[in-house]
Design an enzyme around this catalytic site. Structure first.
Site, PDB file in Angstrom:
ATOM      1  N   SER A   8      -0.978   0.197   6.177  1.00 38.47           N
ATOM      2  CA  SER A   8      -1.619  -0.688   7.238  1.00 38.47           C
ATOM      3  C   SER A   8      -2.292  -1.694   6.644  1.00 38.47           C
ATOM      4  O   SER A   8      -3.166  -1.230   5.697  1.00 38.47           O
ATOM      5  CB  SER A   8      -1.980   0.104   8.392  1.00 38.47           C
ATOM      6  OG  SER A   8      -2.159  -0.958   9.373  1.00 38.47           O
ATOM      7  N   ASP A   9      -2.297  -2.969   7.166  1.00 36.72           N
ATOM      8  CA  ASP A   9      -3.518  -3.912   6.603  1.00 36.72           C
ATOM      9  C   ASP A   9      -3.580  -4.886   7.591  1.00 36.72           C
ATOM     10  O   ASP A   9      -2.646  -5.212   8.510  1.00 36.72           O
ATOM     11  CB  ASP A   9      -3.198  -4.522   5.416  1.00 36.72           C
ATOM     12  CG  ASP A   9      -4.036  -5.040   4.594  1.00 36.72           C
ATOM     13  OD1 ASP A   9      -4.928  -4.218   3.729  1.00 36.72           O
ATOM     14  OD2 ASP A   9      -4.648  -6.139   4.779  1.00 36.72           O
ATOM     15  N   GLN A  10      -4.701  -5.552   7.620  1.00 39.33           N
ATOM     16  CA  GLN A  10      -5.090  -6.548   8.783  1.00 39.33           C
ATOM     17  C   GLN A  10      -5.753  -7.549   8.355  1.00 39.33           C
ATOM     18  O   GLN A  10      -6.326  -7.641   7.523  1.00 39.33           O
ATOM     19  CB  GLN A  10      -6.021  -5.721   9.713  1.00 39.33           C
ATOM     20  CG  GLN A  10      -6.286  -6.579  11.053  1.00 39.33           C
ATOM     21  CD  GLN A  10      -7.293  -5.859  12.094  1.00 39.33           C
ATOM     22  OE1 GLN A  10      -8.524  -6.038  11.774  1.00 39.33           O
ATOM     23  NE2 GLN A  10      -6.789  -5.233  12.876  1.00 39.33           N
ATOM     24  N   GLY A  54      -0.171  -5.349   9.887  1.00 34.21           N
ATOM     25  CA  GLY A  54       0.874  -5.208   9.324  1.00 34.21           C
ATOM     26  C   GLY A  54       1.082  -3.566   9.159  1.00 34.21           C
ATOM     27  O   GLY A  54      -0.036  -2.875   9.039  1.00 34.21           O
ATOM     28  N   LYS A  84       0.745  -1.312  -0.102  1.00 31.23           N
ATOM     29  CA  LYS A  84       0.004   0.061   0.208  1.00 31.23           C
ATOM     30  C   LYS A  84       0.921   1.260  -0.138  1.00 31.23           C
ATOM     31  O   LYS A  84       0.455   2.145  -0.773  1.00 31.23           O
ATOM     32  CB  LYS A  84      -0.672  -0.103   1.204  1.00 31.23           C
ATOM     33  CG  LYS A  84      -2.335  -1.034   0.933  1.00 31.23           C
ATOM     34  CD  LYS A  84      -3.059  -0.848   2.302  1.00 31.23           C
ATOM     35  CE  LYS A  84      -4.134  -1.725   2.324  1.00 31.23           C
ATOM     36  NZ  LYS A  84      -5.030  -1.579   3.483  1.00 31.23           N
TER      37      LYS A  84
END
Length: 205
Positions: free
Chosen positions: A70-72, A108, A54
Protein backbone atom coordinates in the site's frame (compact mmCIF):
# COMPACT_ATOMS: atom_id res chain seq x y z
CA UNK A 1 -8.90 -24.90 3.83
CA UNK A 2 -5.20 -24.03 4.20
CA UNK A 3 -4.37 -20.48 3.21
CA UNK A 4 -1.06 -18.90 2.38
CA UNK A 5 0.28 -16.65 5.14
CA UNK A 6 -0.18 -12.92 4.80
CA UNK A 7 2.73 -10.49 4.63
CA UNK A 8 2.38 -6.74 5.01
CA UNK A 9 5.00 -5.03 2.84
CA UNK A 10 5.50 -2.10 5.17
CA UNK A 11 7.41 -0.87 8.19
CA UNK A 12 4.64 1.64 8.98
CA UNK A 13 3.24 1.24 12.49
CA UNK A 14 0.00 2.85 11.25
CA UNK A 15 -0.57 0.19 8.61
CA UNK A 16 0.29 -2.58 11.08
CA UNK A 17 -2.32 -1.29 13.51
CA UNK A 18 -4.92 -1.10 10.77
CA UNK A 19 -4.30 -4.63 9.47
CA UNK A 20 -4.57 -6.00 13.01
CA UNK A 21 -8.24 -4.95 12.93
CA UNK A 22 -9.05 -7.73 10.44
CA UNK A 23 -8.02 -10.33 13.01
CA UNK A 24 -5.91 -12.39 10.59
CA UNK A 25 -2.34 -13.54 11.35
CA UNK A 26 0.31 -11.69 9.37
CA UNK A 27 4.00 -10.89 9.26
CA UNK A 28 5.64 -7.59 8.30
CA UNK A 29 8.69 -6.79 6.21
CA UNK A 30 10.01 -3.51 4.89
CA UNK A 31 10.41 -3.22 1.11
CA UNK A 32 13.25 -1.14 -0.29
CA UNK A 33 11.97 0.64 -3.38
CA UNK A 34 12.51 3.84 -5.32
CA UNK A 35 9.45 6.05 -4.75
CA UNK A 36 10.40 8.71 -7.30
CA UNK A 37 7.43 9.60 -9.55
CA UNK A 38 7.71 8.99 -13.28
CA UNK A 39 7.49 12.16 -15.35
CA UNK A 40 3.87 12.82 -16.27
CA UNK A 41 2.57 10.14 -13.90
CA UNK A 42 -0.80 10.88 -12.33
CA UNK A 43 -1.32 10.62 -8.59
CA UNK A 44 -3.56 7.57 -9.05
CA UNK A 45 -1.02 5.81 -11.25
CA UNK A 46 1.79 6.64 -8.81
CA UNK A 47 -0.03 5.36 -5.72
CA UNK A 48 -1.08 2.13 -7.46
CA UNK A 49 2.35 1.50 -8.97
CA UNK A 50 4.14 2.03 -5.66
CA UNK A 51 1.73 -0.29 -3.82
CA UNK A 52 2.36 -3.09 -6.31
CA UNK A 53 6.11 -2.39 -6.43
CA UNK A 54 6.30 -2.74 -2.64
CA UNK A 55 4.59 -6.13 -2.81
CA UNK A 56 6.77 -7.36 -5.70
CA UNK A 57 9.95 -6.21 -3.92
CA UNK A 58 9.40 -8.97 -1.34
CA UNK A 59 8.26 -11.67 -3.76
CA UNK A 60 11.57 -13.57 -3.88
CA UNK A 61 12.24 -13.32 -0.14
CA UNK A 62 8.80 -14.61 0.81
CA UNK A 63 7.64 -17.47 -1.41
CA UNK A 64 4.31 -19.03 -0.47
CA UNK A 65 2.80 -15.75 0.75
CA UNK A 66 0.06 -13.35 -0.12
CA UNK A 67 1.75 -9.97 0.05
CA UNK A 68 -0.11 -6.73 0.79
CA UNK A 69 1.37 -3.50 -0.54
CA UNK A 70 0.00 0.00 0.00
CA UNK A 71 1.14 3.55 -0.68
CA UNK A 72 -0.45 6.98 -0.54
CA UNK A 73 -0.11 10.30 -2.29
CA UNK A 74 -1.96 13.58 -1.82
CA UNK A 75 -3.10 15.64 -4.82
CA UNK A 76 -3.80 19.37 -4.74
CA UNK A 77 -6.60 20.89 -6.86
CA UNK A 78 -4.02 21.89 -9.50
CA UNK A 79 -2.90 18.27 -9.83
CA UNK A 80 0.40 18.68 -7.99
CA UNK A 81 1.38 15.82 -5.68
CA UNK A 82 2.32 16.15 -2.00
CA UNK A 83 4.77 13.49 -0.84
CA UNK A 84 5.99 12.69 2.67
CA UNK A 85 7.49 15.96 3.97
CA UNK A 86 10.43 14.51 5.90
CA UNK A 87 10.99 17.58 8.09
CA UNK A 88 9.26 20.47 9.83
CA UNK A 89 9.76 23.13 7.17
CA UNK A 90 8.51 20.94 4.35
CA UNK A 91 5.51 19.91 6.44
CA UNK A 92 4.76 23.54 7.26
CA UNK A 93 4.83 24.38 3.57
CA UNK A 94 2.46 21.52 2.76
CA UNK A 95 -0.08 22.56 5.39
CA UNK A 96 0.10 26.18 4.27
CA UNK A 97 -0.57 24.99 0.73
CA UNK A 98 -3.48 22.81 1.89
CA UNK A 99 -5.07 25.48 4.12
CA UNK A 100 -8.61 26.17 2.91
CA UNK A 101 -8.22 23.69 0.04
CA UNK A 102 -9.84 20.40 -0.89
CA UNK A 103 -7.08 17.79 -1.14
CA UNK A 104 -7.57 14.37 -2.71
CA UNK A 105 -5.76 11.52 -0.97
CA UNK A 106 -5.14 8.50 -3.19
CA UNK A 107 -4.18 5.22 -1.53
CA UNK A 108 -2.91 2.42 -3.73
CA UNK A 109 -3.50 -1.18 -2.64
CA UNK A 110 -2.10 -4.40 -4.09
CA UNK A 111 -2.53 -8.05 -3.11
CA UNK A 112 0.09 -10.34 -4.67
CA UNK A 113 0.47 -14.13 -4.68
CA UNK A 114 4.24 -14.50 -4.49
CA UNK A 115 4.17 -17.95 -6.15
CA UNK A 116 1.83 -17.47 -9.10
CA UNK A 117 2.34 -13.73 -9.58
CA UNK A 118 -1.42 -13.20 -9.46
CA UNK A 119 -2.11 -9.63 -8.37
CA UNK A 120 -5.15 -7.50 -7.65
CA UNK A 121 -4.77 -3.75 -7.35
CA UNK A 122 -6.83 -0.59 -6.93
CA UNK A 123 -6.65 3.04 -5.89
CA UNK A 124 -8.94 4.27 -3.09
CA UNK A 125 -9.78 8.01 -3.18
CA UNK A 126 -10.62 10.11 -0.15
CA UNK A 127 -11.34 13.84 -0.19
CA UNK A 128 -10.31 16.15 2.65
CA UNK A 129 -11.40 19.78 3.01
CA UNK A 130 -8.85 21.62 5.13
CA UNK A 131 -10.15 24.55 7.12
CA UNK A 132 -8.21 27.84 6.89
CA UNK A 133 -5.16 27.41 9.13
CA UNK A 134 -3.02 30.06 10.81
CA UNK A 135 0.77 29.73 10.98
CA UNK A 136 0.50 29.38 14.75
CA UNK A 137 -1.95 26.50 14.42
CA UNK A 138 0.27 24.79 11.86
CA UNK A 139 3.41 25.15 13.98
CA UNK A 140 1.63 23.96 17.14
CA UNK A 141 0.18 20.95 15.36
CA UNK A 142 3.49 19.94 13.78
CA UNK A 143 5.42 20.25 17.05
CA UNK A 144 2.84 18.10 18.84
CA UNK A 145 2.51 15.25 16.33
CA UNK A 146 5.57 15.54 14.06
CA UNK A 147 3.83 13.86 11.10
CA UNK A 148 6.91 14.07 8.90
CA UNK A 149 6.52 10.52 7.54
CA UNK A 150 2.89 11.09 6.48
CA UNK A 151 1.73 12.21 3.03
CA UNK A 152 -0.03 15.54 3.48
CA UNK A 153 1.70 16.26 6.82
CA UNK A 154 -0.97 15.05 9.24
CA UNK A 155 -2.01 11.99 11.23
CA UNK A 156 -5.68 11.23 10.72
CA UNK A 157 -5.75 8.96 13.77
CA UNK A 158 -4.53 11.76 16.05
CA UNK A 159 -4.82 15.53 16.36
CA UNK A 160 -4.97 15.84 12.57
CA UNK A 161 -8.76 15.74 12.78
CA UNK A 162 -8.63 19.34 14.09
CA UNK A 163 -7.28 20.54 10.71
CA UNK A 164 -10.39 19.71 8.69
CA UNK A 165 -13.79 21.14 7.81
CA UNK A 166 -15.06 18.00 6.07
CA UNK A 167 -14.11 14.46 5.03
CA UNK A 168 -15.64 12.51 2.17
CA UNK A 169 -14.96 8.97 1.01
CA UNK A 170 -15.80 5.29 1.34
CA UNK A 171 -13.19 4.26 3.90
CA UNK A 172 -11.53 6.64 6.40
CA UNK A 173 -8.90 3.96 7.07
CA UNK A 174 -7.44 4.81 3.67
CA UNK A 175 -6.38 8.20 5.09
CA UNK A 176 -4.26 6.40 7.67
CA UNK A 177 -2.67 4.32 4.91
CA UNK A 178 -4.51 1.03 4.33
CA UNK A 179 -8.01 0.75 2.77
CA UNK A 180 -9.46 -2.03 4.91
CA UNK A 181 -12.82 -2.25 3.12
CA UNK A 182 -11.11 -2.78 -0.23
CA UNK A 183 -8.59 -5.22 1.27
CA UNK A 184 -11.38 -7.22 2.90
CA UNK A 185 -13.13 -7.40 -0.48
CA UNK A 186 -9.94 -8.67 -2.13
CA UNK A 187 -9.31 -11.29 0.53
CA UNK A 188 -12.86 -12.61 0.29
CA UNK A 189 -12.55 -12.87 -3.49
CA UNK A 190 -9.38 -14.90 -2.92
CA UNK A 191 -11.22 -17.24 -0.56
CA UNK A 192 -10.46 -15.72 2.85
CA UNK A 193 -13.14 -14.24 5.06
CA UNK A 194 -11.82 -12.43 8.15
CA UNK A 195 -15.14 -12.98 9.93
CA UNK A 196 -14.71 -16.75 9.65
CA UNK A 197 -11.01 -16.84 10.57
CA UNK A 198 -10.47 -14.17 13.21
CA UNK A 199 -8.02 -15.04 15.97
CA UNK A 200 -6.62 -13.01 18.88
CA UNK A 201 -2.99 -11.84 18.98
CA UNK A 202 -2.59 -12.06 15.25
CA UNK A 203 0.43 -9.87 14.48
CA UNK A 204 3.93 -11.33 14.40
CA UNK A 205 6.89 -8.98 14.19
Amino acid sequence: MTHKPLLLASSSPYRKQLLERLGLPFDCASPDINETPIQGETGEALATRLAETKARALKERFPGHWIIGSDQVACMPDGSVLSKPGNHEQAKGQLRQSSGQRVLFLTGLALLDSDSGKVERLCEPYSVLFRPLTDQEIDTYLHREQPYDCAGSFKMEGLGITLFDALEGRDPNSLVGLPLIALNDMLRRWGRNPLLESRPDTTRY
